[in-house]
Design an enzyme around this catalytic site. Structure first.
Site, short mmCIF file in Angstrom:
data_model
loop_
_atom_site.label_atom_id
_atom_site.label_comp_id
_atom_site.label_asym_id
_atom_site.label_seq_id
_atom_site.Cartn_x
_atom_site.Cartn_y
_atom_site.Cartn_z
N ARG A 270 19.01 7.43 11.90
CA ARG A 270 19.79 8.22 12.88
C ARG A 270 21.06 8.77 12.22
O ARG A 270 21.70 8.12 11.41
CB ARG A 270 20.18 7.32 14.06
CG ARG A 270 21.20 7.97 14.99
CD ARG A 270 21.40 7.21 16.27
NE ARG A 270 21.45 5.78 16.11
CZ ARG A 270 21.28 4.91 17.10
NH1 ARG A 270 21.05 5.35 18.33
NH2 ARG A 270 21.34 3.62 16.89
N ARG B 71 20.93 -6.71 16.62
CA ARG B 71 20.99 -6.10 17.97
C ARG B 71 19.66 -6.26 18.70
O ARG B 71 19.63 -6.45 19.92
CB ARG B 71 21.37 -4.60 17.85
CG ARG B 71 22.86 -4.42 17.48
CD ARG B 71 23.14 -3.05 16.88
NE ARG B 71 22.73 -1.95 17.70
CZ ARG B 71 22.48 -0.74 17.24
NH1 ARG B 71 22.61 -0.46 15.94
NH2 ARG B 71 22.11 0.21 18.06
P1 AP5 Z 1 18.65 7.06 20.50
O1 AP5 Z 1 18.29 7.96 21.63
O2 AP5 Z 1 19.97 7.22 19.85
O3 AP5 Z 1 18.36 5.53 20.90
P2 AP5 Z 1 19.12 4.54 21.86
O4 AP5 Z 1 18.11 3.77 22.63
O5 AP5 Z 1 20.18 5.26 22.64
O6 AP5 Z 1 19.75 3.59 20.76
P3 AP5 Z 1 21.15 2.90 20.60
O7 AP5 Z 1 21.11 2.29 19.23
O8 AP5 Z 1 22.28 3.82 20.91
O9 AP5 Z 1 21.07 1.78 21.68
P4 AP5 Z 1 21.90 0.52 21.80
O10 AP5 Z 1 21.52 0.02 23.13
O11 AP5 Z 1 21.77 -0.46 20.69
O12 AP5 Z 1 23.40 1.06 21.60
P5 AP5 Z 1 24.62 1.28 22.59
O13 AP5 Z 1 25.30 2.48 22.10
O14 AP5 Z 1 24.22 1.16 24.01
O15 AP5 Z 1 17.49 7.23 19.38
C1 AP5 Z 1 17.53 6.52 18.17
C2 AP5 Z 1 17.04 7.45 17.05
O16 AP5 Z 1 15.64 7.70 17.22
C3 AP5 Z 1 17.73 8.83 17.03
O17 AP5 Z 1 17.89 9.22 15.71
C4 AP5 Z 1 16.72 9.76 17.77
O18 AP5 Z 1 16.80 11.09 17.31
C5 AP5 Z 1 15.39 9.11 17.42
N1 AP5 Z 1 14.41 9.20 18.48
C6 AP5 Z 1 14.62 9.05 19.82
N2 AP5 Z 1 13.47 9.15 20.50
C7 AP5 Z 1 12.49 9.37 19.57
C8 AP5 Z 1 11.06 9.54 19.66
N3 AP5 Z 1 10.43 9.53 20.86
N4 AP5 Z 1 10.38 9.75 18.53
C9 AP5 Z 1 11.02 9.75 17.31
N5 AP5 Z 1 12.36 9.60 17.16
C10 AP5 Z 1 13.09 9.39 18.29
O19 AP5 Z 1 25.49 -0.02 22.27
C11 AP5 Z 1 26.11 -0.23 21.02
C12 AP5 Z 1 26.92 -1.53 21.08
O20 AP5 Z 1 27.95 -1.42 22.08
C13 AP5 Z 1 26.14 -2.79 21.47
O21 AP5 Z 1 25.51 -3.39 20.34
C14 AP5 Z 1 27.27 -3.66 22.03
O22 AP5 Z 1 28.04 -4.25 21.01
C15 AP5 Z 1 28.15 -2.66 22.76
N6 AP5 Z 1 27.78 -2.48 24.17
C16 AP5 Z 1 27.31 -1.34 24.77
N7 AP5 Z 1 27.10 -1.54 26.07
C17 AP5 Z 1 27.43 -2.83 26.32
C18 AP5 Z 1 27.40 -3.64 27.49
N8 AP5 Z 1 26.96 -3.17 28.68
N9 AP5 Z 1 27.80 -4.94 27.37
C19 AP5 Z 1 28.24 -5.44 26.21
N10 AP5 Z 1 28.29 -4.72 25.05
C20 AP5 Z 1 27.89 -3.43 25.12
#
Ligand code: AP5
Length: 214
Positions: free
Chosen positions: A127, A171
């Site tokens: 990504r 994660r």
């Molecule tokens: P993308 O759409 O970016 O995936 P995503 O599911 O949004 O992945 P994240 O890594 O952002 O999720 P996450 O839940 O770990 O992170 P968050 O930011 O919430 O797609 C990924 C890649 O694949 C991209 O390059 C895309 O182009 C590609 N892609 C997508 N679909 C595709 C397909 N169909 N085919 C091929 N390629 C594809 O959280 C980050 C951190 O924040 C957490 O670890 C935690 O520390 C903290 N945090 C966030 N929310 C909370 C909460 N509620 N409580 C406590 N801590 C929190």
């Protein structure tokens, strides 16, 4: 329309959220984006969250819940919302239900994106993100027109600090232990539908739109 999108890291929640908010004209509330914005702006919240995020751990519930209570009752959310990255454990889900009850709101649908763990690691480590507009690219499936440069604004693309293979694996473990139980939580409420996230981005979007309509 009030929606939640669930799925492991790299499942495509952010990618699909952009399509959903465009179609249904609802606010995209992503806790990950809010936390990263706070880190970039050097706020107190960002300083508290950074070490947890870099280690692949969840940020403490009290920080997240305070933030979400404000967001859900904000003007931005009054015509509906899509929650992305929240709730992330049972305490957050129960707290969300209480916040919704208090404000006479309910969740209409919960979208659950399923993808195999090997695919998740490959997607997250390939990504690339635009630090200016937030557009997400992927070296394998959604490359920018010019290597390393955002198609929208010409900014240099960056790698998220938590997208190393080691941190993504952590994660995924945190997801399996703390977030996955929410699938049964929302199945019991009758709002959850499953989507096969291993298909192409457009096919996944079609499946989600059908699920929301059903
Ligand atoms: P993308 O759409 O970016 O995936 P995503 O599911 O949004 O992945 P994240 O890594 O952002 O999720 P996450 O839940 O770990 O992170 P968050 O930011 O919430 O797609 C990924 C890649 O694949 C991209 O390059 C895309 O182009 C590609 N892609 C997508 N679909 C595709 C397909 N169909 N085919 C091929 N390629 C594809 O959280 C980050 C951190 O924040 C957490 O670890 C935690 O520390 C903290 N945090 C966030 N929310 C909370 C909460 N509620 N409580 C406590 N801590 C929190």
């Amino acid at each position: 329309m009030r929606l939640i999108i669930l799925g492991p890291p790299g499942a495509g929640k952010g990618t699909q959220s952009s399509q959903i908010v465009d179609k249904y004209n609802v606010a995209h509330i992503s806790t990950g984006d809010i936390l990263r914005e706070n880190i970039a702006n050097g706020t107190e919240l960002g300083k508290k969250a950074k070490s947890y995020m870099d280690e692949g751990k969840l940020v403490p519930d009290e920080i997240i819940l305070g933030l979400m209570e404000d967001k859900l009752t904000s003007d931005e959310a009054k015509d509906g919302f899509l929650l992305d990255g929240f709730p992330r454990n049972t305490l957050q889900a129960v707290s969300l239900d209480a916040m919704l009850d208090k404000n006479d709101m309910k969740i209409d649908k919960v979208i659950n994106i399923n993808v195999d763990p090997e695919v998740l690691i490959s997607r997250a480590t390939s990504r690339r993100v635009c630090p200016e507009c937030g557009e997400t690219y992927n070296l394998l499936s959604k490359a920018p027109k010019v290597d390393g440069i955002c198609d929208n604004d010409g900014a240099e693309l960056i790698i998220r600090s938590d997208d190393t293979k080691e941190t993504v694996s952590k994660r995924i473990n945190v997801y399996n232990e703390q977030t996955k139980p929410l699938i049964d939580y929302y199945k019991a409420q009758g709002t959850l539908f499953d989507v096969d996230g291993s298909k192409s981005i457009d096919d996944v979007t079609d499946e989600i739109f059908k699920g929301i309509k059903s």
